[in-house]
Scaffold this motif. Structure first.
Motif, short mmCIF file in Angstrom:
data_model
loop_
_atom_site.label_atom_id
_atom_site.label_comp_id
_atom_site.label_asym_id
_atom_site.label_seq_id
_atom_site.Cartn_x
_atom_site.Cartn_y
_atom_site.Cartn_z
N MET A 1 0.83 -1.19 0.00
CA MET A 1 0.00 0.00 0.00
C MET A 1 0.87 1.26 0.00
O MET A 1 0.37 2.37 -0.10
CB MET A 1 -0.94 -0.03 1.20
CG MET A 1 -2.25 0.72 1.04
SD MET A 1 -2.89 1.00 -0.61
CE MET A 1 -4.17 -0.22 -0.75
N ILE A 2 2.18 1.07 0.13
CA ILE A 2 3.09 2.22 0.03
C ILE A 2 3.74 2.25 -1.35
O ILE A 2 3.71 3.26 -2.04
CB ILE A 2 4.14 2.16 1.16
CG1 ILE A 2 3.44 2.27 2.52
CG2 ILE A 2 5.18 3.28 0.99
CD1 ILE A 2 4.28 1.88 3.69
N SER A 3 4.27 1.10 -1.77
CA SER A 3 4.96 1.07 -3.05
C SER A 3 4.03 0.72 -4.21
O SER A 3 4.30 1.08 -5.35
CB SER A 3 6.08 0.03 -3.00
OG SER A 3 5.51 -1.26 -2.88
N GLY A 4 2.95 0.02 -3.89
CA GLY A 4 2.05 -0.43 -4.95
C GLY A 4 2.40 -1.82 -5.46
O GLY A 4 1.62 -2.46 -6.13
N GLU A 5 3.60 -2.29 -5.13
CA GLU A 5 4.05 -3.60 -5.63
C GLU A 5 3.65 -4.72 -4.68
O GLU A 5 3.83 -4.61 -3.48
CB GLU A 5 5.58 -3.60 -5.75
CG GLU A 5 6.14 -2.48 -6.56
CD GLU A 5 6.48 -2.89 -7.97
OE1 GLU A 5 6.59 -4.10 -8.22
OE2 GLU A 5 6.65 -2.00 -8.82
N ARG A 6 3.11 -5.78 -5.24
CA ARG A 6 2.85 -6.97 -4.44
C ARG A 6 4.01 -7.93 -4.65
O ARG A 6 4.29 -8.33 -5.77
CB ARG A 6 1.53 -7.63 -4.89
CG ARG A 6 1.25 -8.95 -4.25
CD ARG A 6 0.58 -8.86 -2.88
NE ARG A 6 -0.84 -8.59 -2.96
CZ ARG A 6 -1.44 -7.63 -2.27
NH1 ARG A 6 -0.76 -6.85 -1.47
NH2 ARG A 6 -2.74 -7.44 -2.37
N LEU A 7 4.69 -8.25 -3.56
CA LEU A 7 5.86 -9.10 -3.64
C LEU A 7 5.49 -10.51 -3.18
O LEU A 7 4.97 -10.68 -2.09
CB LEU A 7 6.93 -8.51 -2.72
CG LEU A 7 8.39 -8.84 -3.02
CD1 LEU A 7 8.81 -8.25 -4.34
CD2 LEU A 7 9.26 -8.30 -1.89
N PHE A 8 5.72 -11.49 -4.05
CA PHE A 8 5.45 -12.87 -3.63
C PHE A 8 6.74 -13.52 -3.18
O PHE A 8 7.76 -13.43 -3.83
CB PHE A 8 4.82 -13.65 -4.79
CG PHE A 8 3.44 -13.16 -5.10
CD1 PHE A 8 2.37 -13.55 -4.31
CD2 PHE A 8 3.22 -12.29 -6.15
CE1 PHE A 8 1.10 -13.08 -4.59
CE2 PHE A 8 1.95 -11.82 -6.43
CZ PHE A 8 0.88 -12.21 -5.64
N LYS A 9 6.64 -14.17 -2.02
CA LYS A 9 7.89 -14.64 -1.41
C LYS A 9 8.26 -16.06 -1.81
O LYS A 9 9.31 -16.53 -1.50
CB LYS A 9 7.76 -14.54 0.11
CG LYS A 9 7.65 -13.10 0.57
CD LYS A 9 7.16 -13.01 2.01
CE LYS A 9 6.87 -11.57 2.40
NZ LYS A 9 6.14 -11.49 3.66
#
Lengths: 361, 239
Positions: free
Chosen positions: B227-235
């Motif tokens: 919600m800050i960067s806009g990127e969803r990071l999948f781990k």
């Protein structure tokens, strides 16, 4: 009933000579810039225009509207009843009684078809075919419907006729029903209040008789000229509200200083009426001026909205009595507890799963 | 949507870590989220003090304007919230697919409710592995629609209706929102439902913050930083 009296008859009866009357007409016509024929036309209109016949009926009510009405100071109620309108029927204050009185209704209905005003004080109970209010040997609801058929318009006096009032309070065993839910095909002017202010009542009547039409109504069917602002908007204690100075409890320092009664449950901020401008008893005072909050008597459902002394309305849902904030805080508390429990279970699960994984490898 | 697959060798580790990130929340959505957060907090606090005012202030009425300021902040914040809500609706049309998600629930989709049930089972510890979603999972979408989108519209509408009481019968607020008083002729009731609306949103805020933190720790994707960067990071790369 008496032959229909014109406005000219009334003027003459008040001791004004024919000579003065014609002078008045020509002077008025000249001052309004009308042509030479206007004075005659004006005189003719006043000589032929009949006073508006008014039928005043009483349903399920307490007569507080009548009590208020007869105390009107501007205009004096005697001028309204004796000069401005032709109050042909009002079973509470009329001299005739019995069949003689009831005959007037039939006569008016036939003679002034579509021309008379039906003023209704109180409402009609519909349960058991209307047997909870018998008037002249018949259920009031039948009388109301019968007289409404040929009326020009209906004035619904007071909270009873407008909204239902205390006789319609839950569970409303008699099914007392406001006029606009019973008569659907006539223009209805609601003049709510318990009772309405005397000057508001006579003001509405004066408007109709003077202009021959109904005043402009708001969304709820109330005359805009008296019901378009809240008590709060014109309250003389409003400055204390904006400053944040409130009566915290009865007889405290704030009460003596005349602070705002908001915290004592004053309904001024949600009540549309003219009390804070017109006031009562010829402009002497009104509830807030005498140190008590407004109870919102001209508002729909005021009788079912909990204590007169609560700021936040109690909700009577699901058998719980609590205001919106209490309901909200309880919900927030339950959810907060659920979150804590959920977090604990999550942590426990995480630890056990890790241990299982560690054991497996 | 744009997918950046980065095979980044961690500078100090040497071992290649596979990471997949997807751009989900566009700038307007993120700005709306944080502006909303601040406004809702402001509105709830000032709104509460309008309903239950602070203790009386001493001195002359002419020297004080506490209630006036509290109400002013409430009204100002409310109007800003309304403007941002309108902009957000606009963005739902022109933004990416995720910008639309909280404005509807695919009520007739059987698959949606199946996955919704799966999420419920995950949260009640009945199912183990939650599915991965690029946007909101069905349960989140459902809750946000029911407890944020709808209540926000409800609060804006009832709020403007209540504001019109003071603004007057000739105001545009009354012209646009006066119909609310056809539903609740006594505005005392409108005040009550406006209060309840606040609590619905506040309860949501509690659950929302808890779940966001929990998912950020537990799940295999980023939540808060998204919600800050806009990127969803999948781990990880499992389904």
């Amino acid at each position: 009933m008496a032959a229909a009296e014109t406005l000219y008859d009334v003027i003459r009866r008040q001791g004004i000579t024919r000579r003065s009357f014609t002078k008045f007409c020509s002077l008025t016509a000249a001052s309004l810039g009308f042509g030479p024929g206007a004075a005659t036309a004006m005189a003719e209109a006043l000589e032929t225009k009949e006073r508006v016949p008014v039928i005043w009926m009483h349903g399920l009510e307490c007569t507080c509207c009548s009590e208020s009405f007869i105390r009107s100071a501007h205009p004096l109620v005697k001028d309204v009843v004796l000069s401005m309108i032709s109050l042909d029927y009002d079973d509470t204050i009329m001299a005739a009684a019995g069949h003689q009185a009831e005959a007037i209704l039939k006569e008016t209905k036939e003679k002034y078809k579509g021309k008379y005003i039906l003023a209704v004080e109180g409402n009609a109970p519909l349960n058991e075919d209307g047997m909870f209010c018998i008037d002249g040997g018949k259920p009031f609801v039948e009388k109301l419907k019968w007289m409404a058929e040929d009326a020009m318009a209906i004035i619904a006096w007071g909270a009873c006729a407008s909204w239902g009032c205390v006789q319609a309070a839950k569970p409303n065993p008699t099914q007392a029903t406001p006029i606009d839910k019973v008569i659907l095909d006539k223009p209805i002017i609601k003049v709510p209040g318990c009772p309405p202010i005397a000057e508001v009542m006579t003001g509405v009547v004066t408007f109709i008789t003077t202009f021959g039409k109904l005043p402009e109504l708001d969304r709820q069917g109330r005359p805009k000229m008296f019901y378009s602002q809240r008590i709060h908007d014109k309250c003389y204690r409003r400055a204390h509200f904006d400053a944040g100075q409130f009566v915290e409890e009865w007889d405290d320092e704030g009460a003596r200083k005349g602070y705002c009664l908001y915290k004592m449950g004053c309904k001024g901020p949600t009540t549309y009426n003219a009390c804070s401008t017109v006031r009562w008893n010829g402009g002497v005072s009104f509830p807030i001026q005498s140190g008590h909050g407004c109870i919102g008597c001209s508002e729909d459902g005021f009788w079912d909205n909990g204590s007169f002394y609560d700021r936040l309305t109690n909700l009577h849902r699901f058998g719980v009595e609590a205001n919106a904030d209490k309901v909200g805080m309880t919900a927030a508390g339950i959810v907060g507890g659920a979150i804590a429990a959920h977090a604990a279970v999550t942590a426990f699960k995480r630890v056990t799963t890790k241990r299982e994984k560690a054991d497996a490898s | 949507m744009t997918i950046h697959e980065t095979l980044a060798a961690a500078a100090h580790g040497g071992k290649a870590v596979e990471r997949q990130s997807i751009y989900v929340y566009e700038a307007p959505v993120r700005i709306w989220h944080w502006v909303n957060a601040v406004l809702i907090l402001t509105l709830a606090l000032t709104g509460y003090f309008i309903g239950s005012p602070l203790p009386s202030v001493p001195g002359e009425a002419s020297a004080n304007f506490l209630m006036g300021y509290i109400r002013f902040i409430h009204f100002a914040a409310g109007q800003v919230l309304a403007v941002f809500l309108i902009l957000r609706v606009y963005w739902a049309f022109v933004g990416n697919i995720h910008a639309r998600q909280i404005f509807h629930v695919p009520f007739w989709s059987g698959r949606f409710w199946k996955e919704w049930l799966h999420e419920v089972r995950c949260y009640t510890f009945l199912a183990r592995q939650p599915k991965k979603y690029v946007g909101h999972n069905p349960l989140a979408q459902f809750t946000m629609f029911l407890m944020v989108t709808l209540p926000l519209f409800f609060m804006v509408i009832t709020g403007f209706a209540l504001y019109s009481e003071g603004a007057g019968r000739d105001s545009w607020e009354y012209a646009l929102f006066g119909w609310v008083f056809s539903i609740w002729p006594n505005s005392q009731d409108t005040h009550t439902v406006h209060h309840l609306g606040m609590w619905v949103i506040l309860v949501f805020v509690m659950v929302h913050i808890y779940v966001a933190i929990r998912e950020d720790i537990m799940s295999r994707q980023s939540i808060i930083s998204s919600m800050i960067s806009g990127e969803r990071l999948f781990k990880d790369r499992e389904d």
